[in-house]
Design a protein around this motif. Structure first.
Motif, PDB file in Angstrom:
ATOM      1  N   SER A 209       0.838  -1.207   0.000  1.00 55.48           N
ATOM      2  CA  SER A 209       0.000   0.000   0.000  1.00 55.48           C
ATOM      3  C   SER A 209       0.873   1.257   0.000  1.00 55.48           C
ATOM      4  O   SER A 209       0.537   2.238  -0.668  1.00 55.48           O
ATOM      5  N   ARG A 210       2.025   1.200   0.664  1.00 51.17           N
ATOM      6  CA  ARG A 210       2.891   2.386   0.670  1.00 51.17           C
ATOM      7  C   ARG A 210       3.501   2.643  -0.709  1.00 51.17           C
ATOM      8  O   ARG A 210       3.530   3.775  -1.197  1.00 51.17           O
ATOM      9  N   LEU A 211       3.985   1.568  -1.331  1.00 50.36           N
ATOM     10  CA  LEU A 211       4.590   1.740  -2.659  1.00 50.36           C
ATOM     11  C   LEU A 211       3.556   2.248  -3.657  1.00 50.36           C
ATOM     12  O   LEU A 211       3.850   3.114  -4.480  1.00 50.36           O
ATOM     13  N   THR A 212       2.343   1.730  -3.562  1.00 48.18           N
ATOM     14  CA  THR A 212       1.289   2.179  -4.470  1.00 48.18           C
ATOM     15  C   THR A 212       0.999   3.660  -4.239  1.00 48.18           C
ATOM     16  O   THR A 212       0.860   4.438  -5.193  1.00 48.18           O
ATOM     17  N   ALA A 213       0.961   4.073  -2.961  1.00 47.63           N
ATOM     18  CA  ALA A 213       0.726   5.490  -2.656  1.00 47.63           C
ATOM     19  C   ALA A 213       1.853   6.368  -3.203  1.00 47.63           C
ATOM     20  O   ALA A 213       1.625   7.519  -3.585  1.00 47.63           O
ATOM     21  N   LEU A 214       3.061   5.804  -3.238  1.00 46.51           N
ATOM     22  CA  LEU A 214       4.205   6.576  -3.750  1.00 46.51           C
ATOM     23  C   LEU A 214       4.265   6.573  -5.284  1.00 46.51           C
ATOM     24  O   LEU A 214       5.133   7.215  -5.870  1.00 46.51           O
ATOM     25  N   GLY A 215       3.372   5.812  -5.907  1.00 46.74           N
ATOM     26  CA  GLY A 215       3.387   5.748  -7.370  1.00 46.74           C
ATOM     27  C   GLY A 215       4.440   4.800  -7.917  1.00 46.74           C
ATOM     28  O   GLY A 215       4.785   4.853  -9.094  1.00 46.74           O
ATOM     29  N   VAL A 216       4.965   3.933  -7.051  1.00 50.91           N
ATOM     30  CA  VAL A 216       5.966   2.954  -7.492  1.00 50.91           C
ATOM     31  C   VAL A 216       5.235   1.781  -8.142  1.00 50.91           C
ATOM     32  O   VAL A 216       4.299   1.234  -7.554  1.00 50.91           O
ATOM     33  N   PRO A 217       5.638   1.383  -9.359  1.00 52.27           N
ATOM     34  CA  PRO A 217       4.906   0.319 -10.054  1.00 52.27           C
ATOM     35  C   PRO A 217       5.016  -1.037  -9.360  1.00 52.27           C
ATOM     36  O   PRO A 217       6.114  -1.502  -9.052  1.00 52.27           O
ATOM     37  N   CYS A 218       3.855  -1.658  -9.106  1.00 46.23           N
ATOM     38  CA  CYS A 218       3.776  -2.967  -8.434  1.00 46.23           C
ATOM     39  C   CYS A 218       2.862  -3.868  -9.254  1.00 46.23           C
ATOM     40  O   CYS A 218       2.062  -3.380 -10.056  1.00 46.23           O
ATOM     41  N   PRO A 219       2.913  -5.189  -9.036  1.00 48.46           N
ATOM     42  CA  PRO A 219       1.896  -6.050  -9.639  1.00 48.46           C
ATOM     43  C   PRO A 219       0.522  -5.638  -9.099  1.00 48.46           C
ATOM     44  O   PRO A 219       0.450  -5.083  -7.990  1.00 48.46           O
ATOM     45  N   ARG A 220      -0.554  -5.916  -9.859  1.00 50.41           N
ATOM     46  CA  ARG A 220      -1.880  -5.656  -9.296  1.00 50.41           C
ATOM     47  C   ARG A 220      -2.024  -6.496  -8.032  1.00 50.41           C
ATOM     48  O   ARG A 220      -1.603  -7.663  -8.013  1.00 50.41           O
ATOM     49  N   TRP A 221      -2.592  -5.932  -6.997  1.00 47.13           N
ATOM     50  CA  TRP A 221      -2.630  -6.635  -5.708  1.00 47.13           C
ATOM     51  C   TRP A 221      -3.899  -6.299  -4.942  1.00 47.13           C
ATOM     52  O   TRP A 221      -4.572  -5.300  -5.228  1.00 47.13           O
ATOM     53  N   ALA A 222      -4.198  -7.136  -3.964  1.00 47.03           N
ATOM     54  CA  ALA A 222      -5.292  -6.865  -3.025  1.00 47.03           C
ATOM     55  C   ALA A 222      -5.044  -7.694  -1.776  1.00 47.03           C
ATOM     56  O   ALA A 222      -4.390  -8.745  -1.839  1.00 47.03           O
ATOM     57  N   ILE A 223      -5.511  -7.205  -0.648  1.00 42.14           N
ATOM     58  CA  ILE A 223      -5.524  -8.033   0.557  1.00 42.14           C
ATOM     59  C   ILE A 223      -6.812  -8.843   0.506  1.00 42.14           C
ATOM     60  O   ILE A 223      -7.898  -8.274   0.331  1.00 42.14           O
ATOM     61  N   VAL A 224      -6.689 -10.156   0.607  1.00 45.71           N
ATOM     62  CA  VAL A 224      -7.886 -11.000   0.546  1.00 45.71           C
ATOM     63  C   VAL A 224      -8.154 -11.592   1.929  1.00 45.71           C
ATOM     64  O   VAL A 224      -7.238 -12.081   2.597  1.00 45.71           O
TER      65      VAL A 224
END
Ligand code: ADP
Length: 374
Positions: free
Chosen positions: A101-116
């Motif tokens: 969640s932090r990397l996504t907030a920083l705009g760092v490219p990640c695989p699509r993800w979710a907490i399940v």
């Protein structure tokens, strides 16, 4: 250094060279690093009292692994202990959900993800992520333990496994990657940072088996982008010490972050022999707030091959042959008990001519492991 594994062990020669006293909190006197430092402290890194007693004898506390409970790190900081990297930064290497969640907030490219939250949520995520997914326990995994690939044909009981640990589960799209890269940087408290050449790391069954520095054929623009990403993360998260950013290079030429480690990292072992300043020395310099050393490579290529425990025979007797055959090869043995799949040492070859370096490093590794006998 909290933890008595091979990372602490390989930090010791750097500490000796700098005249810095490395103390280690190890779980047992026969642990890898406990064998090579004076007066190792034997204790439980999960017990606050043991951590407090250990920290009392240290100027600065750093880590060989990420397994120290975050609450205890905060307690030590409240005591006034200099913890580097700090608990707020380290959390991102301890919890893959926090990291994503932090990397996504920083705009760092990640695989699509979710907490399940349950196995029932996996299929809807898979549908939205385009097919296969990778499930990961958010805490406590390492070397591929705590990682499950789920395809449409995966039996339900396997999909349920990650949820048994009782910690949140991270679901990610299965990335179609061409290869795995790693960008290792070191950052000091006052913000100086250095970036090592970006390497390719080859994994088998979730364990790194080979690292090539620099990553062969990596375009200069992607190499710079990977270094820039790692430096950005180090600074945004206020990391002190070594940060390794594990990356996927996708088949269509993009970079995605897989995960973070805030300590010397397997993808940086090549630096002991192949770089002007090893990652272990730069980790020490960083946590001591000393100026950092040059991360430049000493040779056009360095190849590191891990020695994994298995049917390893007695190892010392193999030295005669591999050292005679290849006087330029470097052997590193961690003094650990041999168990299948466990990292027990590595070999390094550096110079020009990538294919011959690879052949030499793999020859030595295979000979040590008894796979070949000449
Ligand atoms: P660990 O913390 O155990 O090292 P990682 O998250 O690094 O676990 O995953 C281990 C390996 O699994 C990776 O090196 C990669 O080969 C594979 N892997 C992890 N995540 C993905 C993904 N989203 N898509 C494809 N492969 C993955």
């Amino acid at each position: 250094m909290v933890g008595g594994g091979q990372l602490a062990r390989m930090t010791q020669p750097a500490a000796v060279a700098l005249g810095v006293r490395l103390k280690v909190l190890a779980a047992a006197p026969d642990e890898s690093a406990a064998q090579v430092v004076n007066d190792p402290v034997i204790g439980d890194e999960k017990a606050l009292a043991d951590l407090r007693a250990f920290a009392a004898g240290c100027d600065v506390l750093t880590f060989d692994h990420e397994q120290v409970p975050p609450a205890w790190l905060k307690a030590l900081e409240a005591d006034g202990v200099l913890v580097r990297p700090g608990s707020a930064a380290l959390l991102h290497a301890q919890d893959k959900g926090v990291m994503r969640s932090r990397l996504t907030a920083l705009g760092v490219p990640c695989p699509r993800w979710a907490i399940v939250a349950s196995p029932a949520e996996v299929a809807p995520f898979a549908a939205s992520a385009g097919g296969d997914v990778v499930l990961k326990t958010t805490r406590g995994g390492y070397d591929g333990k705590g990682v499950w690939l789920v395809t449409p044909s995966t039996p339900a009981e396997i999909v349920e496994e990650p949820f048994r640990a009782g910690v949140p589960v991270l679901a990610e799209e299965r990335v179609d990657f061409a290869r795995e890269l790693s960008a290792v940087v070191a950052r000091s408290p006052h913000g100086q940072a250095v970036a090592y050449p970006v390497v390719e790391s080859v994994q088998r069954d979730g364990i790194c088996v080979e690292v090539v520095a620099p990553a062969p054929g990596l375009s200069p623009s992607l190499a710079v982008e990977a270094q820039r990403l790692a430096l950005t993360v180090a600074s945004a998260l206020d990391v002190v010490g070594v940060l390794a950013v594990e990356l996927f290079e996708t088949t269509d030429g993009r970079l995605l972050v897989n995960e973070l480690a805030m300590r010397p990292h397997n993808s940086g072992h090549w630096t002991i022999d192949g770089a002007v300043t090893s990652q272990f020395e730069n980790h020490l310099r960083a946590v001591l707030d000393l100026p950092l050393g040059s991360p430049a490579a000493r040779a056009p290529y360095t190849v590191m091959v891990n020695l994994l425990g298995g049917d390893l025979p007695e190892v010392y007797s193999t030295y005669r042959h591999i050292m005679a055959r290849d006087p330029e090869l470097k052997v590193h043995w961690y003094g650990k008990g041999v168990r299948p799949g466990r990292k027990v040492g590595h070999v390094t070859a550096y110079g020009a001519g990538l294919e011959s370096l690879r052949e030499r490093a793999w020859h030595a590794a295979d000979y040590i492991r008894g796979i070949i006998d000449e």
